[in-house]
Each structure stands twice: as structure tokens, then as C-alpha cells.
Design an enzyme around this catalytic site. Structure first.
Site, PDB file in Angstrom:
ATOM      1  N   ILE A  62       0.782  -1.515   0.230  1.00  0.00           N
ATOM      2  CA  ILE A  62       0.442  -0.022  -0.029  1.00  0.00           C
ATOM      3  C   ILE A  62       1.011   1.589   0.022  1.00  0.00           C
ATOM      4  O   ILE A  62       0.225   2.678  -0.858  1.00  0.00           O
ATOM      5  CB  ILE A  62      -1.173  -0.034   0.966  1.00  0.00           C
ATOM      6  CG1 ILE A  62      -2.484  -0.975   0.847  1.00  0.00           C
ATOM      7  CG2 ILE A  62      -1.427   1.587   1.935  1.00  0.00           C
ATOM      8  CD1 ILE A  62      -3.111  -1.135   2.008  1.00  0.00           C
ATOM      9  N   ILE A 106       2.169   2.821  -3.259  1.00  0.00           N
ATOM     10  CA  ILE A 106       0.406   3.660  -4.318  1.00  0.00           C
ATOM     11  C   ILE A 106       0.964   4.908  -3.624  1.00  0.00           C
ATOM     12  O   ILE A 106       0.575   6.473  -3.535  1.00  0.00           O
ATOM     13  CB  ILE A 106      -0.906   3.195  -4.109  1.00  0.00           C
ATOM     14  CG1 ILE A 106      -0.244   1.914  -4.418  1.00  0.00           C
ATOM     15  CG2 ILE A 106      -1.713   3.728  -4.568  1.00  0.00           C
ATOM     16  CD1 ILE A 106      -1.993   0.806  -4.892  1.00  0.00           C
ATOM     17  N   GLU A 107       0.601   5.198  -2.401  1.00  0.00           N
ATOM     18  CA  GLU A 107       0.393   6.183  -1.022  1.00  0.00           C
ATOM     19  C   GLU A 107       1.011   7.341  -1.529  1.00  0.00           C
ATOM     20  O   GLU A 107       1.457   8.518  -1.418  1.00  0.00           O
ATOM     21  CB  GLU A 107      -0.334   5.474   0.445  1.00  0.00           C
ATOM     22  CG  GLU A 107      -1.531   4.955   0.584  1.00  0.00           C
ATOM     23  CD  GLU A 107      -2.203   5.273   0.511  1.00  0.00           C
ATOM     24  OE1 GLU A 107      -2.048   6.980   0.192  1.00  0.00           O
ATOM     25  OE2 GLU A 107      -3.597   5.515   0.570  1.00  0.00           O
ATOM     26  N   SER A 108       2.674   6.615  -0.965  1.00  0.00           N
ATOM     27  CA  SER A 108       3.931   7.573  -0.556  1.00  0.00           C
ATOM     28  C   SER A 108       5.221   7.137  -1.053  1.00  0.00           C
ATOM     29  O   SER A 108       6.237   8.076  -1.217  1.00  0.00           O
ATOM     30  CB  SER A 108       4.140   7.472   0.570  1.00  0.00           C
ATOM     31  OG  SER A 108       4.729   6.275   0.941  1.00  0.00           O
ATOM     32  N   TYR A 118      -7.838   2.510  -7.079  1.00  0.00           N
ATOM     33  CA  TYR A 118      -7.106   1.986  -5.717  1.00  0.00           C
ATOM     34  C   TYR A 118      -6.517   0.381  -5.718  1.00  0.00           C
ATOM     35  O   TYR A 118      -5.429   0.053  -6.293  1.00  0.00           O
ATOM     36  CB  TYR A 118      -7.442   2.716  -4.998  1.00  0.00           C
ATOM     37  CG  TYR A 118      -6.422   2.661  -3.851  1.00  0.00           C
ATOM     38  CD1 TYR A 118      -5.228   3.112  -3.607  1.00  0.00           C
ATOM     39  CD2 TYR A 118      -6.423   2.206  -2.721  1.00  0.00           C
ATOM     40  CE1 TYR A 118      -4.597   3.996  -3.135  1.00  0.00           C
ATOM     41  CE2 TYR A 118      -5.535   1.799  -1.774  1.00  0.00           C
ATOM     42  CZ  TYR A 118      -4.939   3.309  -1.196  1.00  0.00           C
ATOM     43  OH  TYR A 118      -3.874   3.306  -0.695  1.00  0.00           O
TER      44      TYR A 118
END
Length: 319
Positions: free
Chosen positions: A59, A62-64, A167
């Protein structure tokens, strides 16, 4: 790879399409993988310990892009990109001294706690991951609509916003690339299967510059492992703070700290008194207004106020 468990959708064309978009920029993909080297082993171990699907460890990709100091246009922060309010709900302290949304250990524990809560609520990992991105309320409403119409509550049958579905697809595509890198023509940078850092408890305030000196690490390394700290001093309140240090530097730091005899802080807290201005305080502590404003995060056009707590240089004459 052995712990991946989420199935690809029946029609995996969209997964392949997303995968191909990554394969067209292999330098970017491997740069993100390189970013993950400090953190991935810890995240993988925590995901595995909790019995969660290993896709969860991707995750932050994708996020950071596994950059806990990434600057975004929104108010989100850290590896897991928490909003301030979400961070507060999950117990991540945010103040002038530190922002635990950026703390590697605290934010990872909070993210995994939250994802487990979402899974318990929806009884489906893809729905839980979608809710992590979209919000649990929106996913609950989509499920209610389907239920009211007698339709399936399956992730693929839900009328979720395109971004929320994408997502989840993106996460599955990254998993597919890692499992089938040859299919996408990607040579993925290998990551050593061993811990990168160790945790050290700090019971007294200490300058971050002193930590780097005693641990024999660079400022860049310190900030990458300890991105939560906002000031030059690690402030200890009612409970110890946690420092992360490269495994090979932990014992060096502890040994040097044990024999270090001088003050551990070159800055101290000062309460602004009635009638004082920042020029007077700076002059009294042999520093500049610019430096005081920088270390205290005070904007150039802002003034200090009565009772405000600011950091000033430690001076022998200070009482």
C-alpha cells in the site's frame, strides 16, 4: 511473494494495462523499490505476524512511493498518508515536536490496526482496501445500495467511484509485476531479507545532531528513519520516544551515549513573557531572529505571543 493471497479479477485486462504502464518506466518502479529498502522488511514482518494478505505491505507503494517525507497537495502525511483527523482517531500524536503520522513504526501499526478493523467490518480484504482509500462510510453506502436492490456485495459488483476501484486494481497490478516480472519485461531490484533498523528508546531530550554524531550516521539517514521529528530537539514528555537506527549503528550509538558527558541538548524551551518581542529574545540568546523563526516554525510575517513556548539556544546564564 509466498504470502500474497488476493486473487486477480476475472477479467485481468485492466491489471495488465496498469502493469504495462509501470513497465514503461522501469527506472521509476525500481526507484520506489529502492525507497522501500529501509522499511519493507519491518512492514512485511508486521503484516505476516498479523496474518494479513501480503499485498497490504505494498500500500505505501501507491500512497507515498515509500517516502515518509513526501510532500503532497493535501494534508496527508507519512508512508501511509494519513489525514490529520484520521491520525488523531488512530492515536497518532501531532504537535510542534513530532508528527507520528510520519513515524515509521507508529504509523505502520496504526495503518494495520485500521485495515484489520475495516476487514472485520466488511469481511472482505478488497473492500477493506477500498475503504482505506475512499472511507468506510462510502463503502458502507455502496453495500447498502446493492443490498437494497438485491445485488451482490462483491467488490467487483459494487458501484464504487472509479478512483477507489482503480486503487485496488493498482495494488493487484503491483503484486502481479512482482510475481511475474518477466511477463512485463522488468528486472526488479532485489531487497535483502533482513531487518534494516533497530529501535532505541530515548528517555531524555536530545539534539538530533547529537544523535547523528553519536550513531555515526548522516542527517539524511537520520531523517529517513526518523521523519516524525519536526525540530532539532527530540522532546520527551510523559513517555519515552523511539529512535530508529541502522542495525549496524545501534550499538555504536548506545556505547557513545553512555560515555557522553556533556549536555545532550543545545536548545531549551522558553515561555514568552509580557512585552517581549522576538528581536529581544534572539539577542539575549546570541542567535538571529531568522534562526529562531526557522527552528520554531514561525512564518516570516508572524509574531510571537504571550505565553508561547519556543525553542531558544541553551545558555549558561539562563535561569
Amino acid at each position: 511473494q509466498n504470502s500474497f493471497s488476493l486473487a486477480l479479477p476475472p477479467d485481468s485486462k485492466i491489471i495488465h494495462r496498469i502493469g504495462v504502464s509501470y513497465s514503461q518506466n522501469p527506472e521509476l518502479f525500481n526507484r520506489i523499490i529502492a525507497n522501500s529498502e529501509r522499511y519493507l522488511h519491518y512492514i512485511v514482518e508486521e503484516v505476516e505476524r498479523r496474518g494479513m494478505p501480503m499485498e497490504i505491505a505494498l500500500i505505501p507503494f501507491i500512497e507515498s512511493s515509500y517516502d515518509p517525507l513526501i510532500k503532497s497537495n493535501s494534508q496527508t502525511s507519512g508512508l501511509w498518508q494519513f489525514q490529520p483527523k484520521t491520525g488523531q482517531i488512530l492515536g497518532l500524536v501531532q504537535n510542534v515536536w513530532h508528527d507520528d503520522r510520519r513515524d515509521i513504526v507508529a504509523s505502520t501499526q496504526a495503518a494495520l490496526d485500521y485495515l484489520q478493523y475495516l476487514h472485520q467490518k466488511f469481511d472482505n480484504w478488497k473492500l477493506a482496501i477500498a475503504a482505506y482509500n475512499l472511507g468506510e462510510g462510502a463503502v458502507s453506502k455502496a453495500l447498502s445500495r446493492n443490498n437494497h436492490k438485491g445485488r451482490s456485495g462483491n467488490f467487483y459488483d459494487l458501484n464504487l467511484p472509479v478512483d477507489a476501484k482503480h486503487y485496488v486494481y493498482k495494488l493487484l497490478a503491483i503484486k502481479d509485476i512482482i510475481v511475474n516480472s518477466g511477463k512485463y519485461g522488468l528486472q526488479i531490484r532485489p531487497i535483502a531479507n533482513r531487518p534494516y533498523f533497530d529501535q532505541v528508546k530515548i528517555h531524555e531530550p536530545i539534539d538530533t545532531s547529537l544523535v547523528t554524531r553519536l550513531a555515526n550516521i548522516s542527517e539524511v539517514e537520520f531523517n529517513a528513519l526518523n521523519p516524525a521529528y519536526n525540530r532539532y530537539v527530540i522532546k520527551v514528555h510523559d513517555k519515552p520516544r523511539t529512535l530508529l537506527l541502522p542495525k549496524s549503528n545501534k550499538e555504536i550509538f548506545l556505547k557513545n551515549l553512555e560515555t557522553y558527558q556533556d549536555s545532550r541538548v543545545s536548545w531549551q524551551t522558553y515561555h514568552v513573557k509580557k512585552g517581549e518581542n522576538i528581536n529581544e529574545i534572539a539577542a539575549r540568546h546570541s542567535t538571529s531572529v531568522k534562526q529562531l523563526k526557522t527552528i520554531n516554525g514561525i512564518a516570516r510575517n508572524k509574531n510571537i505571543t504571550l505565553g508561547q513556548k519556543i525553542l531558544v539556544p541553551h545558555t549558561l546564564t539562563e535561569t
